[in-house]
Design a protein around this motif. Structure first.
Motif, PDB file in Angstrom:
ATOM      1  N   LEU A  85      -1.934   0.868  -5.286  1.00 41.18           N
ATOM      2  CA  LEU A  85      -2.744   1.855  -4.563  1.00 41.18           C
ATOM      3  C   LEU A  85      -3.057   1.372  -3.148  1.00 41.18           C
ATOM      4  O   LEU A  85      -2.972   2.138  -2.184  1.00 41.18           O
ATOM      5  CB  LEU A  85      -4.046   2.125  -5.319  1.00 41.18           C
ATOM      6  N   TYR A  86      -3.408   0.091  -3.037  1.00 42.36           N
ATOM      7  CA  TYR A  86      -3.694  -0.469  -1.712  1.00 42.36           C
ATOM      8  C   TYR A  86      -2.464  -0.370  -0.810  1.00 42.36           C
ATOM      9  O   TYR A  86      -2.565  -0.021   0.364  1.00 42.36           O
ATOM     10  CB  TYR A  86      -4.149  -1.923  -1.849  1.00 42.36           C
ATOM     11  N   LEU A  89      -1.930   3.363   0.225  1.00 41.21           N
ATOM     12  CA  LEU A  89      -2.932   3.851   1.174  1.00 41.21           C
ATOM     13  C   LEU A  89      -2.789   3.180   2.535  1.00 41.21           C
ATOM     14  O   LEU A  89      -2.828   3.843   3.580  1.00 41.21           O
ATOM     15  CB  LEU A  89      -4.326   3.611   0.599  1.00 41.21           C
ATOM     16  N   SER A  90      -2.599   1.859   2.532  1.00 43.09           N
ATOM     17  CA  SER A  90      -2.377   1.156   3.795  1.00 43.09           C
ATOM     18  C   SER A  90      -1.087   1.631   4.444  1.00 43.09           C
ATOM     19  O   SER A  90      -0.995   1.762   5.669  1.00 43.09           O
ATOM     20  CB  SER A  90      -2.301  -0.358   3.560  1.00 43.09           C
ATOM     21  N   GLY A  91      -0.093   1.900   3.606  1.00 42.31           N
ATOM     22  CA  GLY A  91       1.177   2.391   4.114  1.00 42.31           C
ATOM     23  C   GLY A  91       1.069   3.745   4.783  1.00 42.31           C
ATOM     24  O   GLY A  91       1.806   4.037   5.735  1.00 42.31           O
ATOM     25  N   THR A  92       0.135   4.573   4.322  1.00 43.30           N
ATOM     26  CA  THR A  92      -0.077   5.873   4.955  1.00 43.30           C
ATOM     27  C   THR A  92      -0.565   5.702   6.386  1.00 43.30           C
ATOM     28  O   THR A  92      -0.065   6.343   7.320  1.00 43.30           O
ATOM     29  CB  THR A  92      -1.095   6.705   4.147  1.00 43.30           C
ATOM     30  N   ALA A  93      -1.552   4.804   6.560  1.00 45.36           N
ATOM     31  CA  ALA A  93      -2.054   4.540   7.914  1.00 45.36           C
ATOM     32  C   ALA A  93      -0.969   3.910   8.783  1.00 45.36           C
ATOM     33  O   ALA A  93      -0.809   4.264   9.960  1.00 45.36           O
ATOM     34  CB  ALA A  93      -3.279   3.637   7.856  1.00 45.36           C
ATOM     35  N   SER A  94      -0.198   2.992   8.213  1.00 43.73           N
ATOM     36  CA  SER A  94       0.844   2.319   8.978  1.00 43.73           C
ATOM     37  C   SER A  94       1.957   3.300   9.365  1.00 43.73           C
ATOM     38  O   SER A  94       2.511   3.216  10.468  1.00 43.73           O
ATOM     39  CB  SER A  94       1.422   1.157   8.167  1.00 43.73           C
ATOM     40  N   ALA A  95       2.288   4.213   8.473  1.00 45.17           N
ATOM     41  CA  ALA A  95       3.306   5.220   8.794  1.00 45.17           C
ATOM     42  C   ALA A  95       2.847   6.103   9.945  1.00 45.17           C
ATOM     43  O   ALA A  95       3.651   6.488  10.818  1.00 45.17           O
ATOM     44  CB  ALA A  95       3.602   6.066   7.557  1.00 45.17           C
ATOM     45  N   PRO A 143     -11.898   8.920   7.847  1.00 48.91           N
ATOM     46  CA  PRO A 143     -12.966   8.423   6.971  1.00 48.91           C
ATOM     47  C   PRO A 143     -12.603   8.432   5.487  1.00 48.91           C
ATOM     48  O   PRO A 143     -12.919   7.490   4.763  1.00 48.91           O
ATOM     49  CB  PRO A 143     -14.135   9.370   7.270  1.00 48.91           C
ATOM     50  N   ARG A 144     -11.933   9.498   5.044  1.00 48.30           N
ATOM     51  CA  ARG A 144     -11.597   9.572   3.614  1.00 48.30           C
ATOM     52  C   ARG A 144     -10.550   8.535   3.237  1.00 48.30           C
ATOM     53  O   ARG A 144     -10.665   7.863   2.200  1.00 48.30           O
ATOM     54  CB  ARG A 144     -11.082  10.974   3.263  1.00 48.30           C
ATOM     55  N   LEU A 145      -9.525   8.391   4.069  1.00 48.14           N
ATOM     56  CA  LEU A 145      -8.495   7.397   3.792  1.00 48.14           C
ATOM     57  C   LEU A 145      -9.071   5.994   3.854  1.00 48.14           C
ATOM     58  O   LEU A 145      -8.771   5.145   3.007  1.00 48.14           O
ATOM     59  CB  LEU A 145      -7.334   7.542   4.775  1.00 48.14           C
ATOM     60  N   GLN A 146      -9.927   5.722   4.832  1.00 44.48           N
ATOM     61  CA  GLN A 146     -10.526   4.398   4.942  1.00 44.48           C
ATOM     62  C   GLN A 146     -11.385   4.084   3.725  1.00 44.48           C
ATOM     63  O   GLN A 146     -11.366   2.944   3.216  1.00 44.48           O
ATOM     64  CB  GLN A 146     -11.362   4.284   6.210  1.00 44.48           C
ATOM     65  N   ALA A 147     -12.133   5.078   3.246  1.00 46.26           N
ATOM     66  CA  ALA A 147     -12.950   4.863   2.052  1.00 46.26           C
ATOM     67  C   ALA A 147     -12.076   4.541   0.842  1.00 46.26           C
ATOM     68  O   ALA A 147     -12.415   3.682   0.022  1.00 46.26           O
ATOM     69  CB  ALA A 147     -13.812   6.099   1.777  1.00 46.26           C
ATOM     70  N   ALA A 148     -10.944   5.219   0.735  1.00 43.49           N
ATOM     71  CA  ALA A 148     -10.026   4.959  -0.378  1.00 43.49           C
ATOM     72  C   ALA A 148      -9.401   3.575  -0.260  1.00 43.49           C
ATOM     73  O   ALA A 148      -9.221   2.869  -1.261  1.00 43.49           O
ATOM     74  CB  ALA A 148      -8.945   6.034  -0.422  1.00 43.49           C
ATOM     75  N   ILE A 149      -9.057   3.167   0.968  1.00 43.70           N
ATOM     76  CA  ILE A 149      -8.510   1.825   1.183  1.00 43.70           C
ATOM     77  C   ILE A 149      -9.537   0.771   0.774  1.00 43.70           C
ATOM     78  O   ILE A 149      -9.216  -0.202   0.085  1.00 43.70           O
ATOM     79  CB  ILE A 149      -8.091   1.643   2.654  1.00 43.70           C
ATOM     80  N   ASP A 150     -10.783   0.966   1.201  1.00 39.70           N
ATOM     81  CA  ASP A 150     -11.846   0.019   0.840  1.00 39.70           C
ATOM     82  C   ASP A 150     -11.988  -0.091  -0.675  1.00 39.70           C
ATOM     83  O   ASP A 150     -12.120  -1.202  -1.223  1.00 39.70           O
ATOM     84  CB  ASP A 150     -13.172   0.453   1.460  1.00 39.70           C
ATOM     85  N   SER A 151     -11.965   1.059  -1.353  1.00 40.35           N
ATOM     86  CA  SER A 151     -12.123   1.070  -2.804  1.00 40.35           C
ATOM     87  C   SER A 151     -10.983   0.352  -3.500  1.00 40.35           C
ATOM     88  O   SER A 151     -11.185  -0.365  -4.484  1.00 40.35           O
ATOM     89  CB  SER A 151     -12.204   2.519  -3.301  1.00 40.35           C
ATOM     90  N   SER A 152      -9.764   0.503  -2.965  1.00 47.43           N
ATOM     91  CA  SER A 152      -8.592  -0.107  -3.599  1.00 47.43           C
ATOM     92  C   SER A 152      -8.570  -1.622  -3.449  1.00 47.43           C
ATOM     93  O   SER A 152      -7.795  -2.306  -4.121  1.00 47.43           O
ATOM     94  CB  SER A 152      -7.307   0.482  -3.013  1.00 47.43           C
ATOM     95  N   GLN A 153      -9.417  -2.174  -2.572  1.00 47.22           N
ATOM     96  CA  GLN A 153      -9.416  -3.613  -2.315  1.00 47.22           C
ATOM     97  C   GLN A 153     -10.402  -4.392  -3.179  1.00 47.22           C
ATOM     98  O   GLN A 153     -10.515  -5.610  -3.019  1.00 47.22           O
ATOM     99  CB  GLN A 153      -9.746  -3.879  -0.845  1.00 47.22           C
ATOM    100  N   THR A 154     -11.085  -3.723  -4.107  1.00 51.86           N
ATOM    101  CA  THR A 154     -12.097  -4.413  -4.899  1.00 51.86           C
ATOM    102  C   THR A 154     -11.512  -5.608  -5.649  1.00 51.86           C
ATOM    103  O   THR A 154     -12.144  -6.659  -5.767  1.00 51.86           O
ATOM    104  CB  THR A 154     -12.753  -3.441  -5.889  1.00 51.86           C
ATOM    105  N   LEU A 155     -10.299  -5.458  -6.164  1.00 52.26           N
ATOM    106  CA  LEU A 155      -9.654  -6.559  -6.886  1.00 52.26           C
ATOM    107  C   LEU A 155      -8.744  -7.380  -5.981  1.00 52.26           C
ATOM    108  O   LEU A 155      -7.855  -8.081  -6.463  1.00 52.26           O
ATOM    109  CB  LEU A 155      -8.858  -6.027  -8.077  1.00 52.26           C
ATOM    110  N   ILE A 156      -8.945  -7.289  -4.666  1.00 55.95           N
ATOM    111  CA  ILE A 156      -8.184  -8.087  -3.710  1.00 55.95           C
ATOM    112  C   ILE A 156      -9.204  -8.883  -2.894  1.00 55.95           C
ATOM    113  O   ILE A 156      -9.437  -8.620  -1.720  1.00 55.95           O
ATOM    114  CB  ILE A 156      -7.312  -7.192  -2.806  1.00 55.95           C
TER     115      ILE A 156
END
Length: 221
Positions: A85-86, A89-95, A143-156
């Motif tokens: 997921l991370y 989501l990060s790939g979306t911003a990078s694309a 904001p929505r994508l950033q919030a999702a990226i933050d959430s996906s990093q909990t186990l990172i």
């Protein structure tokens, strides 16, 4: 445990609980003792409850009415899913960064990449890598994508990567590939670089969890 000033109390609890999971002190199905967590961290139950809400949202805990909060399934598939997921989501911003191919952003990323490749200190590498991601996300994640990226990093957890000395060599090539893709205006290549890096990160973390005895041997690739 002494408080870390400048860090939200809720975030301290989140980091603490994740560390308990990653060290095997909390296992799948274990009940979280909120009073014990509050006592260990010297906090009230308010930030503990706030952390439970976030951890449930992030898929680490689940709550049962009148029973409490319990550790969700934690296994190889769970770790891989969080990283996948991370990467997505990060790939979306990078694309989006590659589609824009802004020379000023590219120059800033190139400077950070130079710093990442210029030394062997894992903590400095992580610091510059977070700045690299921050530049991309600030410019191209809403904001929505950033919030999702933050959430996906909990186990990172950053603390793990800061102490893992070998990851610079494992991860640097994917940052180089990502920057090249952004510079050359190739969105799918930028996305693929993020996915590849996340897969590598998952494999490193899983290998460490097996070494610690938290997880059993990994499935064959």
């Amino acid at each position: 445990m002494p408080k870390k000033y400048g860090v939200k109390e809720k975030d301290l609890v989140v980091s603490h609980v994740v560390n308990l999971v990653l060290t095997g002190k909390l296992r799948s199905g274990d009940r979280l003792d909120r009073n014990e967590i509050a006592h260990e961290l010297g906090l009230s139950r308010v930030p503990v409850q706030e952390a439970v809400v976030q951890l449930e949202h992030d898929g680490i805990l689940s709550t049962q009415y009148h029973r409490g909060a319990f550790v969700e399934r934690f296994d190889e598939a769970t770790v891989r899913e969080h990283h996948e997921l991370y990467g997505l989501l990060s790939g979306t911003a990078s694309a989006r960064a590659a589609a824009a191919a802004d020379p000023m952003i590219t120059a800033e990323l190139a400077e950070l990449l130079s710093l990442m490749g210029g030394g062997r200190d894992s903590r400095l590498f992580d610091h510059h890598a977070r700045r690299f991601r921050g530049v991309v996300n600030t410019e191209y994640a809403g904001p929505r994508l950033q919030a999702a990226i933050d959430s996906s990093q909990t186990l990172i957890p950053p603390a793990f990567w800061a102490g893992y000395l070998e990851h610079r060599d494992a991860l640097l090539p994917s940052y180089e590939a990502e920057l090249n893709a952004i510079r050359e205006g190739r969105p799918e290549a930028a996305r693929a670089a993020c996915m590849q890096r996340s897969d590598t990160m998952a494999q490193i973390l899983l290998s460490e969890l097996v070494r610690r005895g938290v997880l059993c041997a990994l499935r064959a690739e």
